[in-house]
Enzyme design. Structure first.
Site, PDB file in Angstrom:
ATOM      1  N   HIS A  12      -6.724 -37.946  21.178  1.00  0.00           N
ATOM      2  CA  HIS A  12      -6.054 -37.325  22.341  1.00  0.00           C
ATOM      3  C   HIS A  12      -7.055 -37.257  23.483  1.00  0.00           C
ATOM      4  O   HIS A  12      -7.942 -36.413  23.499  1.00  0.00           O
ATOM      5  CB  HIS A  12      -5.572 -35.906  21.994  1.00  0.00           C
ATOM      6  CG  HIS A  12      -4.816 -35.238  23.106  1.00  0.00           C
ATOM      7  ND1 HIS A  12      -3.578 -34.656  22.920  1.00  0.00           N
ATOM      8  CD2 HIS A  12      -5.103 -35.050  24.417  1.00  0.00           C
ATOM      9  CE1 HIS A  12      -3.155 -34.143  24.061  1.00  0.00           C
ATOM     10  NE2 HIS A  12      -4.076 -34.364  24.999  1.00  0.00           N
ATOM     11  N   HIS A  14      -7.538 -37.904  27.975  1.00  0.00           N
ATOM     12  CA  HIS A  14      -7.047 -38.269  29.315  1.00  0.00           C
ATOM     13  C   HIS A  14      -8.166 -39.034  30.015  1.00  0.00           C
ATOM     14  O   HIS A  14      -9.265 -38.490  30.169  1.00  0.00           O
ATOM     15  CB  HIS A  14      -6.715 -37.019  30.131  1.00  0.00           C
ATOM     16  CG  HIS A  14      -5.694 -36.156  29.464  1.00  0.00           C
ATOM     17  ND1 HIS A  14      -4.346 -36.222  29.762  1.00  0.00           N
ATOM     18  CD2 HIS A  14      -5.804 -35.220  28.489  1.00  0.00           C
ATOM     19  CE1 HIS A  14      -3.688 -35.349  29.011  1.00  0.00           C
ATOM     20  NE2 HIS A  14      -4.544 -34.735  28.221  1.00  0.00           N
ATOM     21  N   LYS A  98       4.671 -39.268  23.881  1.00  0.00           N
ATOM     22  CA  LYS A  98       4.169 -37.912  24.098  1.00  0.00           C
ATOM     23  C   LYS A  98       5.279 -37.052  24.675  1.00  0.00           C
ATOM     24  O   LYS A  98       5.849 -37.376  25.716  1.00  0.00           O
ATOM     25  CB  LYS A  98       2.979 -37.973  25.075  1.00  0.00           C
ATOM     26  CG  LYS A  98       2.397 -36.615  25.451  1.00  0.00           C
ATOM     27  CD  LYS A  98       1.560 -36.017  24.334  1.00  0.00           C
ATOM     28  CE  LYS A  98       1.110 -34.598  24.654  1.00  0.00           C
ATOM     29  NZ  LYS A  98      -0.039 -34.541  25.540  1.00  0.00           N
ATOM     30  N   HIS A 135       3.096 -31.855  23.045  1.00  0.00           N
ATOM     31  CA  HIS A 135       2.467 -30.725  23.752  1.00  0.00           C
ATOM     32  C   HIS A 135       3.304 -29.509  23.375  1.00  0.00           C
ATOM     33  O   HIS A 135       4.420 -29.346  23.864  1.00  0.00           O
ATOM     34  CB  HIS A 135       2.454 -30.945  25.273  1.00  0.00           C
ATOM     35  CG  HIS A 135       1.761 -29.829  25.988  1.00  0.00           C
ATOM     36  ND1 HIS A 135       0.500 -29.959  26.536  1.00  0.00           N
ATOM     37  CD2 HIS A 135       2.119 -28.538  26.191  1.00  0.00           C
ATOM     38  CE1 HIS A 135       0.115 -28.794  27.045  1.00  0.00           C
ATOM     39  NE2 HIS A 135       1.099 -27.921  26.861  1.00  0.00           N
ATOM     40  N   HIS A 173      -3.612 -30.669  20.242  1.00  0.00           N
ATOM     41  CA  HIS A 173      -4.469 -29.520  20.595  1.00  0.00           C
ATOM     42  C   HIS A 173      -3.903 -28.201  20.068  1.00  0.00           C
ATOM     43  O   HIS A 173      -3.473 -27.346  20.830  1.00  0.00           O
ATOM     44  CB  HIS A 173      -4.729 -29.445  22.111  1.00  0.00           C
ATOM     45  CG  HIS A 173      -3.576 -29.818  23.001  1.00  0.00           C
ATOM     46  ND1 HIS A 173      -2.344 -29.221  22.927  1.00  0.00           N
ATOM     47  CD2 HIS A 173      -3.468 -30.726  23.994  1.00  0.00           C
ATOM     48  CE1 HIS A 173      -1.554 -29.751  23.836  1.00  0.00           C
ATOM     49  NE2 HIS A 173      -2.201 -30.666  24.491  1.00  0.00           N
ATOM     50  N   ASP A 246      -8.815 -33.837  23.812  1.00  0.00           N
ATOM     51  CA  ASP A 246      -8.097 -33.414  25.019  1.00  0.00           C
ATOM     52  C   ASP A 246      -9.039 -33.356  26.211  1.00  0.00           C
ATOM     53  O   ASP A 246      -8.852 -32.531  27.113  1.00  0.00           O
ATOM     54  CB  ASP A 246      -7.379 -32.075  24.813  1.00  0.00           C
ATOM     55  CG  ASP A 246      -6.356 -31.804  25.922  1.00  0.00           C
ATOM     56  OD1 ASP A 246      -5.948 -32.770  26.605  1.00  0.00           O
ATOM     57  OD2 ASP A 246      -5.988 -30.633  26.110  1.00  0.00           O
TER      58      ASP A 246
END
Ligand code: NCD
Ligand code: ZN
Length: 351
Positions: A12, A14, A98, A135, A173, A246
């Site tokens: 995970h 970004h 996602k 999420h 997360h 994350d």
């Protein structure tokens, strides 16, 4: 002391695009064999074609000679079709969709407005073995921010799992005891990723001596009892829990603001943070499964062929990471996790 691990994966992360991508991707590629790239760009990466284009952009931003393999997650929207699910299932570079419940986090306004309206898509995902990365928070502003994960699990995730028990689900997360309990209580189709910052800090760390915007992320840090549940899960040897940083780079000015945005950047020392945590708990021997094996097993991928080596030589974390090394401090800087502090583990070059 030196430890050698199968090269880990970050399930995970970004990495953004443009200049930010170029700045952050070398960190992830230096440590991890693969990573699951989050699709919350603006506009979102919601189709197979967009994901393959984004993947190409990432590949072209890699340092020369890197064999890093970005895996993609598609942004699920109210308009995602079963045809797109089928196309995703056939693409080796795509590992799932996602689910951002609309308006829960950074660039989630195109997210799903009613999970219950998406059952056809979820059924199709289960049929084709496509994983839903979740999420796990409700967006309802009336729900206390510290309860949004547990309410989401009760109201949405658990019912979804009961209805479709063979839909692959990753509670991304995980931040609460309830999240840990959900992953433990369900079958092998369900897993959870755990970040370094949720293992290291409880919610006090956002307010230690004043407000600390660089420790603000979503889902937000929780109280100490939850942190302890996460630590126990990550170090338990339970294959349902694996590494997902994350890491979410933001500029200094977007965080140090009257309405600062969420996201903690940890890619600069990701594996070292986990090593520090596991070593501190005297279970560094549990790190390899968590970081390098369990995620690959869950996604039914081969483990990475390479190895990495860590030694307990100190590593200093810079105060900020700028566009150009050595440049003056600027509003565009990223303030990394543990800025200005020292870790007792360092990554050596690939062996
Ligand atoms: C992430 C981001 O900035 O993209 N922020 C965060 O606080 N984790 C979004 C997300 O993963 O929720
Ligand atoms: Zn994220």
């Amino acid at each position: 002391m030196t430890i050698t691990l199968t090269q880990p994966d970050d399930w995970h992360v970004h990495v953004r695009d443009g200049e930010m991508l170029a700045r952050v991707i070398p960190y992830t590629a230096a440590q991890f064999g693969r990573a699951l790239i989050m699709p919350n760009l603006d506009p979102p990466v919601s189709t197979v074609q967009q994901a393959l284009e984004y993947r190409k952009t990432i590949l072209s931003a890699l340092p020369e000679g890197s064999s890093f393999d970005p895996k993609m997650s598609l942004y699920l929207t109210d308009d995602t079709t079963e045809t797109e699910v089928k196309a995703a299932a056939q693409c080796e570079h795509i590992l799932g969709f996602k689910l951002y419940p609309a308006d829960t986090t950074t660039n989630s306004s195109s997210g799903v407005t009613r999970v219950s309206s998406m059952m056809n898509v979820f059924e199709s995902m289960a049929r084709h073995g496509v994983v839903l990365q979740v999420h796990g928070e409700v967006a309802d502003p009336h729900v206390d921010i510290f309860d949004r994960e547990s309410v989401f699990i009760d109201q949405i995730l658990f019912p979804l799992h009961q209805e479709l028990p063979d839909l692959g689900l990753v509670l991304e997360h995980v931040t609460t005891r309830q999240g840990v309990d959900f992953v433990k209580a369900t079958n092998h189709f369900v897993a959870g990723t755990i970040t370094p910052h949720h293992l290291m800090y409880n919610r006090n760390e956002m307010f230690r001596g004043g407000i600390r915007p660089h420790n603000y992320c979503l889902p937000v840090l929780k109280r100490e009892t939850h942190r302890q549940s996460l630590v126990a899960a990550a170090t338990s040897g339970d294959p349902s829990f694996f590494l997902g940083t994350d890491s979410a780079p933001q500029t200094r000015s977007s965080k140090q603001s009257a309405c600062g945005c969420a996201g903690i950047f940890s890619a600069h020392a990701a594996i070292e943070f986990y090593a520090e945590i596991f070593a501190g708990l005297e279970c560094i021997n549990k790190l390899e499964n968590f970081a390098s094996h369990f995620g690959a097993d869950f996604y039914q991928l081969e483990k990475n062929p390479g190895k990495i080596t860590l030694n307990n030589k100190t590593k200093h974390i810079p105060e900020s990471i700028g566009k150009d090394q050595g440049a003056e401090a600027s509003d565009d800087d990223i303030i990394p996790l543990m800025a200005g502090q020292t870790l007792s583990w360092s990554l050596l070059l690939d062996s």
